[in-house]
Design a protein around this motif. Structure first.
Motif, PDB file in Angstrom:
ATOM      1  N   THR A  10       0.865  -1.526  -0.438  1.00  0.00           N
ATOM      2  CA  THR A  10      -0.257  -0.074  -0.335  1.00  0.00           C
ATOM      3  C   THR A  10       1.116   1.054  -0.594  1.00  0.00           C
ATOM      4  N   ASN A  11       2.051   1.201  -0.189  1.00  0.00           N
ATOM      5  CA  ASN A  11       2.891   2.351  -0.271  1.00  0.00           C
ATOM      6  C   ASN A  11       4.372   1.650  -0.477  1.00  0.00           C
ATOM      7  N   LEU A  12       4.731   1.291  -1.901  1.00  0.00           N
ATOM      8  CA  LEU A  12       5.444   1.299  -2.310  1.00  0.00           C
ATOM      9  C   LEU A  12       6.853   2.453  -2.200  1.00  0.00           C
ATOM     10  N   LYS A  13       8.007   2.301  -2.108  1.00  0.00           N
ATOM     11  CA  LYS A  13       8.866   3.268  -1.857  1.00  0.00           C
ATOM     12  C   LYS A  13       9.112   3.601  -3.555  1.00  0.00           C
ATOM     13  N   TYR A  14       9.123   3.217  -4.398  1.00  0.00           N
ATOM     14  CA  TYR A  14       9.636   3.190  -5.306  1.00  0.00           C
ATOM     15  C   TYR A  14       8.630   3.922  -6.416  1.00  0.00           C
ATOM     16  N   PRO A  15       9.457   5.285  -7.497  1.00  0.00           N
ATOM     17  CA  PRO A  15       8.815   5.979  -8.525  1.00  0.00           C
ATOM     18  C   PRO A  15       7.971   5.419  -9.383  1.00  0.00           C
ATOM     19  N   GLY A  16       7.572   6.299  -9.191  1.00  0.00           N
ATOM     20  CA  GLY A  16       6.367   6.081 -10.947  1.00  0.00           C
ATOM     21  C   GLY A  16       6.986   5.519 -11.728  1.00  0.00           C
ATOM     22  N   ASN A  17       6.049   4.816 -12.719  1.00  0.00           N
ATOM     23  CA  ASN A  17       7.147   3.960 -14.000  1.00  0.00           C
ATOM     24  C   ASN A  17       8.349   3.096 -14.182  1.00  0.00           C
ATOM     25  N   THR A  18       8.821   2.164 -12.310  1.00  0.00           N
ATOM     26  CA  THR A  18      10.024   2.041 -12.642  1.00  0.00           C
ATOM     27  C   THR A  18      10.057   0.788 -13.218  1.00  0.00           C
ATOM     28  N   PHE A  19       8.964  -0.036 -12.932  1.00  0.00           N
ATOM     29  CA  PHE A  19       9.056  -1.547 -12.999  1.00  0.00           C
ATOM     30  C   PHE A  19       8.612  -2.231 -14.879  1.00  0.00           C
ATOM     31  N   ASP A  20       8.944  -2.582 -15.423  1.00  0.00           N
ATOM     32  CA  ASP A  20       9.146  -3.406 -17.212  1.00  0.00           C
ATOM     33  C   ASP A  20       7.546  -3.954 -16.567  1.00  0.00           C
ATOM     34  N   LEU A  21       7.379  -4.665 -15.676  1.00  0.00           N
ATOM     35  CA  LEU A  21       6.245  -6.080 -15.347  1.00  0.00           C
ATOM     36  C   LEU A  21       6.709  -5.822 -13.450  1.00  0.00           C
ATOM     37  N   VAL A  22       4.962  -5.933 -13.223  1.00  0.00           N
ATOM     38  CA  VAL A  22       4.968  -6.048 -12.037  1.00  0.00           C
ATOM     39  C   VAL A  22       3.673  -7.123 -12.118  1.00  0.00           C
ATOM     40  N   TYR A  23       4.312  -8.139 -10.474  1.00  0.00           N
ATOM     41  CA  TYR A  23       3.554  -9.032 -10.640  1.00  0.00           C
ATOM     42  C   TYR A  23       3.146  -9.372  -8.848  1.00  0.00           C
ATOM     43  N   SER A  24       2.118 -10.337  -8.570  1.00  0.00           N
ATOM     44  CA  SER A  24       1.919 -11.002  -7.216  1.00  0.00           C
ATOM     45  C   SER A  24       1.745 -12.551  -7.470  1.00  0.00           C
ATOM     46  N   PHE A  25       2.047 -13.649  -7.429  1.00  0.00           N
ATOM     47  CA  PHE A  25       1.439 -14.554  -7.075  1.00  0.00           C
ATOM     48  C   PHE A  25       0.414 -15.069  -5.700  1.00  0.00           C
ATOM     49  N   VAL A  26      -1.261 -14.694  -5.782  1.00  0.00           N
ATOM     50  CA  VAL A  26      -1.577 -15.394  -4.790  1.00  0.00           C
ATOM     51  C   VAL A  26      -1.555 -13.934  -3.236  1.00  0.00           C
ATOM     52  N   SER A  27      -1.429 -12.973  -3.272  1.00  0.00           N
ATOM     53  CA  SER A  27      -0.366 -11.687  -2.238  1.00  0.00           C
ATOM     54  C   SER A  27      -2.008 -10.896  -2.103  1.00  0.00           C
ATOM     55  N   LEU A  28      -2.815 -10.688  -3.165  1.00  0.00           N
ATOM     56  CA  LEU A  28      -3.594  -9.546  -2.945  1.00  0.00           C
ATOM     57  C   LEU A  28      -4.535  -9.672  -1.232  1.00  0.00           C
ATOM     58  N   SER A  29      -5.246 -11.228  -1.612  1.00  0.00           N
ATOM     59  CA  SER A  29      -6.664 -12.448  -1.282  1.00  0.00           C
ATOM     60  C   SER A  29      -6.071 -12.111   0.561  1.00  0.00           C
ATOM     61  N   HIS A  30      -4.697 -11.164   0.407  1.00  0.00           N
ATOM     62  CA  HIS A  30      -3.929 -11.246   1.871  1.00  0.00           C
ATOM     63  C   HIS A  30      -4.421  -9.972   2.534  1.00  0.00           C
ATOM     64  N   ILE A  31      -4.307  -9.161   1.446  1.00  0.00           N
ATOM     65  CA  ILE A  31      -4.447  -8.028   1.829  1.00  0.00           C
ATOM     66  C   ILE A  31      -6.219  -7.345   2.662  1.00  0.00           C
ATOM     67  N   PRO A  32      -6.081  -6.526   3.516  1.00  0.00           N
ATOM     68  CA  PRO A  32      -7.440  -6.280   4.271  1.00  0.00           C
ATOM     69  C   PRO A  32      -8.512  -5.141   3.281  1.00  0.00           C
ATOM     70  N   HIS A  33      -9.768  -5.339   3.318  1.00  0.00           N
ATOM     71  CA  HIS A  33     -10.401  -4.503   2.327  1.00  0.00           C
ATOM     72  C   HIS A  33     -10.070  -3.519   2.304  1.00  0.00           C
ATOM     73  N   GLN A  34      -9.592  -3.068   3.405  1.00  0.00           N
ATOM     74  CA  GLN A  34      -9.895  -1.361   3.389  1.00  0.00           C
ATOM     75  C   GLN A  34      -8.682  -0.741   2.928  1.00  0.00           C
ATOM     76  N   SER A  35      -7.487  -1.925   2.580  1.00  0.00           N
ATOM     77  CA  SER A  35      -6.706  -1.206   2.333  1.00  0.00           C
ATOM     78  C   SER A  35      -6.059  -1.745   0.641  1.00  0.00           C
ATOM     79  N   ILE A  36      -7.046  -2.549  -0.086  1.00  0.00           N
ATOM     80  CA  ILE A  36      -7.181  -3.257  -1.450  1.00  0.00           C
ATOM     81  C   ILE A  36      -6.650  -1.812  -2.505  1.00  0.00           C
ATOM     82  N   GLU A  37      -7.537  -1.017  -2.665  1.00  0.00           N
ATOM     83  CA  GLU A  37      -8.100  -0.174  -3.406  1.00  0.00           C
ATOM     84  C   GLU A  37      -6.182   0.615  -3.710  1.00  0.00           C
TER      85      GLU A  37
END
Length: 176
Positions: A71-98
Motif C-alpha cells: 500500500t506504500n511502495l517506495k519506488y518512483p512511478g513507472n519503475t518496473f517493466d512488469l509488476v506481478y503477484s502470486f496469490v498475494s492480494l488476497s492477504h490485503i485487508p478490504h480497506q487497503s486493497i484499493e
C-alpha cells in the motif's frame, strides 16, 4: 508456476520486474534464473521472511529482496517493466486493497500480471465436493482494476486439487 511463467513471458519482463508479496523470495529467484538479463525486486511486509530469503537462497546478482508494503511502495512511478503477484492480494485487508492496486499500477511502466485464488470454489467446492461452481474472489478485482488499468485478459487455472482454482488477471496500465 509453469503457466504463470508463460504469462510473464507473454507480458514481457523487460529490464525490471517487481514481485509484490514475495514471501521469502523463492519464486522471485526462480523467475530471475529464467530471465538472467532482467533485474528482479521482491517485496514482502514480513521482515523475517525477507531475512530468511536473503540468508537461504542463492545470491543471484539480478535479485533484490526488500521489506515493503504493497500500500506504500517506495519506488518512483513507472519503475518496473512488469509488476506481478502470486496469490498475494488476497492477504490485503478490504480497506487497503484499493490503495495496494493503485500502488502496483503506479510503479508499473505498463504490464501487470496478478494471480489470485478463487476462494469460493476452494472453500465451498471442498466442502461440497463440487467441481463446477462460480468464480468468486476475496476482493472485487474487476471493479478495482477498472479504476487503474485496462483488463487485457482473464485466465482460469487449476493447480493440484480440482477445487484449488486460480485466476490470472493480465492488465495494462492506463495512460496518464
Amino acid at each position: 508456476e509453469a503457466e504463470f511463467l508463460k504469462l510473464m513471458k507473454q507480458a514481457g519482463t523487460g529490464d525490471s520486474c517487481l514481485e509484490v508479496g514475495c514471501y521469502f523470495g523463492w519464486r522471485t529467484h526462480k523467475f530471475a534464473r529464467e530471465f538472467p538479463n532482467t533485474r528482479f525486486v521482491g517485496v514482502d511486509l514480513n521482515p523475517e521472511s525477507i531475512e530468511f530469503g536473503k540468508s537461504r537462497l542463492s545470491k543471484d546478482v539480478n535479485v533484490l529482496l526488500e521489506v515493503g508494503d504493497a500500500t506504500n511502495l517506495k519506488y518512483p512511478g513507472n519503475t518496473f517493466d512488469l509488476v506481478y503477484s502470486f496469490v498475494s492480494l488476497s492477504h490485503i485487508p478490504h480497506q487497503s486493497i484499493e490503495k495496494a492496486v493503485g500502488e502496483i499500477v503506479r510503479v508499473a511502466k505498463g504490464n501487470i500480471v496478478l494471480l489470485e485464488i478463487d476462494f469460493f470454489a476452494w472453500s465451498l467446492g471442498m466442502q461440497l465436493h463440487l467441481d463446477e461452481v462460480s468464480y468468486m474472489y476475496f476482493h472485487k478485482y474487476r471493479e478495482i482494476f477498472s479504476r487503474y488499468a485496462r483488463l487485457e485478459r482473464v485466465i482460469h487455472f487449476h493447480f493440484g486439487e480440482p477445487e484449488a482454482r486460480y485466476t490470472a488477471f493480465i492488465l495494462k496500465k492506463l495512460p496518464a
